[in-house]
Design an enzyme around this catalytic site. Structure first.
Site, PDB file in Angstrom:
ATOM      1  N   TYR A  97      -0.565  -6.507   3.497  1.00 29.26           N
ATOM      2  CA  TYR A  97      -0.039  -6.987   2.218  1.00 29.26           C
ATOM      3  C   TYR A  97       0.310  -5.807   1.312  1.00 29.26           C
ATOM      4  CZ  TYR A  97       0.281  -9.896  -2.017  1.00 29.26           C
ATOM      5  OH  TYR A  97       0.712 -10.533  -3.158  1.00 29.26           O
ATOM      6  N   SER A 131       3.865  -7.252  -6.170  1.00 29.21           N
ATOM      7  CA  SER A 131       2.457  -7.498  -6.502  1.00 29.21           C
ATOM      8  C   SER A 131       1.880  -6.240  -7.133  1.00 29.21           C
ATOM      9  CB  SER A 131       1.674  -7.831  -5.224  1.00 29.21           C
ATOM     10  OG  SER A 131       0.278  -7.848  -5.467  1.00 29.21           O
TER      11      SER A 131
END
Length: 258
Positions: A162, A145
């Protein structure tokens, strides 16, 4: 000149293939000629994707699999080998995004993020790499990401687990790439920016302030559209990238440069 992007005769394994970017990638693999093993926890969703792939004239096998559970992964990879006899491409796409700062996250949510986003990638690679080594060929693509390298400001947007897990994906990608290139196995990662998916539709896309800020900062002035990640996935999964390994390709419309 031969088509370096042609995947005819290849077998691709896609985790998190039941929806979103994983589903799109699985269908794209079929468009480029590959047969596809579809892995996710929701078998009924995989059945739908398998039917779409078969309608394109390619073979597909849906397999219920929890990537955070070693026994489940081991059994899933064994089923792929029994069905297709090999694995040429592994797309480690399964992932979750749990909101919260280190103050707010429960230990269970932290562990779940690491189990799926990092441990799942490790386990899938653990059981697929030996088959790639035997055939002296393999393409591993890990979905990280842009949040591996940038963070979202504000308590309401913080996703500390995350951020951590996706940075770990980069570390594992580099380690595997350095070790396995001599076996003709390339390992690369992709850093998507904001794309609409099940993971983002009910969170970021409904956050009016965030979307206004994102679109205002992004040189593209918009999130990624359906299918816009597929070109990078196919490139890293094909012989067009035979001398490319340990790279992290960001696909974010330029958001991370501003």
């Amino acid at each position: 000149m031969s088509n370096m992007f042609d995947l005819t005769g290849k077998v691709a394994v896609v985790t998190g293939a039941s929806s979103g970017l994983g589903r799109d990638a699985a269908l794209s693999y079929a468009d480029y000629g590959a047969d596809v093993a579809l892995l996710a926890r929701r078998k009924e969703k995989l059945d739908e994707v398998a039917r779409e792939i078969e309608a394109k004239g390619r073979k597909a096998i849906p397999i219920a699999c929890d990537v955070s559970d070693e026994a489940s992964v081991k059994a899933a990879v064994a089923e792929v080998i029994e069905h297709f006899s090999k694995v040429d491409i592994l797309l480690n796409n399964a992932g979750i995004a749990v909101a919260g700062t280190v103050e707010e996250l429960s230990e269970a949510d932290w562990d779940k993020s690491m189990d799926i986003n990092v441990k799942g990638l490790y386990l899938m690679s653990k059981y697929v790499v030996p088959h790639m080594k035997k055939q002296k060929y393999g393409k591993i693509v890990n979905i990280a990401s842009i949040n591996a390298i940038i963070a979202d400001k504000g308590y309401d947007l913080a996703r500390h687990a995350y951020n951590t897990s996706k940075a770990a994906v980069r570390g594992l990608t580099m380690g595997m790439a350095a070790t396995f290139m001599e076996e003709n196995i390339t390992v690369n990662s992709i850093g998507p920016g904001l794309f609409e998916s099940e993971m983002t539709a009910d969170s970021l896309f409904k956050h009016e302030g965030f979307m206004k800020l994102y679109n205002g900062l992004s040189p593209a002035s918009r999130p990624g559209r359906k299918g816009e990640l597929n070109g990078t996935i196919i490139y890293l999964s094909s012989d067009a990238s035979s001398y490319v390994t340990s790279q992290h390709i960001i696909v974010d419309g330029g958001f991370s440069i501003v």
